[in-house]
Design a protein around this motif. Structure first.
Motif, PDB file in Angstrom:
ATOM      1  N   UNK A 141       0.853  -1.105  -0.028  1.00  0.00           N
ATOM      2  CA  UNK A 141      -0.082   0.099  -0.053  1.00  0.00           C
ATOM      3  C   UNK A 141       0.871   1.087  -0.032  1.00  0.00           C
ATOM      4  N   UNK A 142       0.177   2.433  -0.157  1.00  0.00           N
ATOM      5  CA  UNK A 142       1.032   3.643   0.185  1.00  0.00           C
ATOM      6  C   UNK A 142       1.738   3.580   1.322  1.00  0.00           C
ATOM      7  N   UNK A 153      -3.804  -7.132  10.413  1.00  0.00           N
ATOM      8  CA  UNK A 153      -3.214  -8.619  10.173  1.00  0.00           C
ATOM      9  C   UNK A 153      -2.895  -8.790   8.978  1.00  0.00           C
ATOM     10  N   UNK A 154      -2.443  -7.830   8.173  1.00  0.00           N
ATOM     11  CA  UNK A 154      -1.973  -8.027   6.780  1.00  0.00           C
ATOM     12  C   UNK A 154      -0.340  -8.118   7.012  1.00  0.00           C
ATOM     13  N   UNK A 155       0.198  -9.145   6.125  1.00  0.00           N
ATOM     14  CA  UNK A 155       1.660  -9.271   5.907  1.00  0.00           C
ATOM     15  C   UNK A 155       2.029  -8.161   4.867  1.00  0.00           C
ATOM     16  N   UNK A 156       2.371  -7.075   5.545  1.00  0.00           N
ATOM     17  CA  UNK A 156       2.655  -5.917   4.466  1.00  0.00           C
ATOM     18  C   UNK A 156       4.083  -6.063   3.785  1.00  0.00           C
ATOM     19  N   UNK A 157       4.149  -5.646   2.382  1.00  0.00           N
ATOM     20  CA  UNK A 157       5.518  -5.630   1.953  1.00  0.00           C
ATOM     21  C   UNK A 157       5.824  -4.443   1.240  1.00  0.00           C
ATOM     22  N   UNK A 158       6.878  -4.046   1.279  1.00  0.00           N
ATOM     23  CA  UNK A 158       7.278  -2.786   0.643  1.00  0.00           C
ATOM     24  C   UNK A 158       7.617  -3.005  -0.924  1.00  0.00           C
ATOM     25  N   UNK A 159       6.556  -3.494  -1.609  1.00  0.00           N
ATOM     26  CA  UNK A 159       6.959  -3.909  -3.026  1.00  0.00           C
ATOM     27  C   UNK A 159       6.331  -3.237  -4.110  1.00  0.00           C
ATOM     28  N   UNK A 162       2.013  -6.625  -5.410  1.00  0.00           N
ATOM     29  CA  UNK A 162       1.834  -7.923  -4.631  1.00  0.00           C
ATOM     30  C   UNK A 162       0.651  -8.481  -4.920  1.00  0.00           C
ATOM     31  N   UNK A 163       0.703  -9.640  -5.348  1.00  0.00           N
ATOM     32  CA  UNK A 163      -0.481 -10.661  -5.783  1.00  0.00           C
ATOM     33  C   UNK A 163      -0.662 -11.646  -4.685  1.00  0.00           C
ATOM     34  N   UNK A 164      -1.733 -11.747  -4.256  1.00  0.00           N
ATOM     35  CA  UNK A 164      -2.086 -13.025  -2.975  1.00  0.00           C
ATOM     36  C   UNK A 164      -3.514 -13.659  -3.707  1.00  0.00           C
ATOM     37  N   UNK A 165      -3.123 -14.680  -4.469  1.00  0.00           N
ATOM     38  CA  UNK A 165      -4.273 -15.498  -4.638  1.00  0.00           C
ATOM     39  C   UNK A 165      -5.623 -14.453  -5.155  1.00  0.00           C
ATOM     40  N   UNK A 166      -5.104 -13.563  -6.230  1.00  0.00           N
ATOM     41  CA  UNK A 166      -6.118 -12.739  -7.009  1.00  0.00           C
ATOM     42  C   UNK A 166      -6.259 -11.498  -6.083  1.00  0.00           C
ATOM     43  N   UNK A 169      -2.199  -5.599  -4.842  1.00  0.00           N
ATOM     44  CA  UNK A 169      -2.146  -4.200  -4.489  1.00  0.00           C
ATOM     45  C   UNK A 169      -0.833  -3.628  -4.892  1.00  0.00           C
ATOM     46  N   UNK A 170      -0.777  -2.257  -4.889  1.00  0.00           N
ATOM     47  CA  UNK A 170       0.323  -1.323  -5.319  1.00  0.00           C
ATOM     48  C   UNK A 170       0.428  -0.246  -4.553  1.00  0.00           C
ATOM     49  N   UNK A 171       1.768   0.250  -4.618  1.00  0.00           N
ATOM     50  CA  UNK A 171       2.048   1.265  -3.684  1.00  0.00           C
ATOM     51  C   UNK A 171       1.608   2.653  -4.008  1.00  0.00           C
TER      52      UNK A 171
END
Length: 197
Positions: A141-142, A153-159, A162-166, A169-171
């Motif tokens: 996310x931003x 409860x999300x597993x946040x990534x600075x990417x 990110x795609x997780x089973x459809x 998300x993007x920053x």
């Protein structure tokens, strides 16, 4: 490269016969609606903009109001059954307003429960919190709402994307080309098996 290979590559990014819904309201980040709308149509998809409002909605273009976008369907007129994916533009105002709309949240959740692609950029992952989709899921996310995602409860990534089973998300707007490419890829994969929110 053979003609057959060229056709195969073109087909892999084609959305011919697919329908995509973009859900937004006033204050959406201009590029985060405009670019997916244009690129998904170029890929062959039918793309509709839905909003709680009828007529037109106005974007926010970096530091001031942007241009109006035609609303194709109101929330009352759309059903997840008619679409293969839902795209959620960001901006601060747009998702913050939509997260207070139970009908909007119900629509997003229905896309998720049907195993369809749910794509959110920038601040729009806020909507994944309020629908329960963010919990236990890899996403980005931003940067300023990173802690909101983690608290949900999300597993946040600075990417970039990110795609997780459809769930895609993007920053931020700089990442829109990768965001749209991933949406196309995930839609072409078909329905995604996943735990309902």
């Amino acid at each position: 490269m053979s003609a057959q290979t060229t056709t195969s590559l073109a087909g892999s990014s084609s959305l011919a016969g697919k329908s995509i819904l973009i859900l937004a309201t006033n204050g959406f980040e201009q590029s985060e609606l405009d670019i997916p709308h244009t690129k998904l149509k170029e890929a062959g998809a039918t793309v509709h903009v839905a909003s709680p409002e009828s007529g037109e909605i106005t974007g926010w273009d970096q530091k001031d109001w942007g241009k109006a976008v035609k609303v194709d369907r109101t929330l009352d007129e759309v059903s997840a059954d008619a679409y293969d994916a839902i795209v959620l533009p960001g901006g601060q105002m747009n998702p913050d307003t939509l997260r207070g709309n139970p009908q909007a949240l119900s629509l997003i959740k229905t896309f998720f429960q049907q195993g369809k692609v749910v794509a959110a950029v920038c601040h729009a992952p806020w909507l994944l919190i309020d629908t329960g989709i963010a919990k236990g899921r890899r996403l980005t996310s931003y940067k300023t709402i990173r802690q909101d995602m983690i608290n949900a409860g999300a597993q946040w990534e600075d990417s970039t994307v990110v795609a997780d089973k459809g769930v895609v998300t993007s920053r931020n707007p700089d990442d829109l080309p990768a965001f749209v490419a991933k949406i196309i890829e995930e839609v072409n994969e078909g329905r995604h098996e996943r735990r309902a929110a």
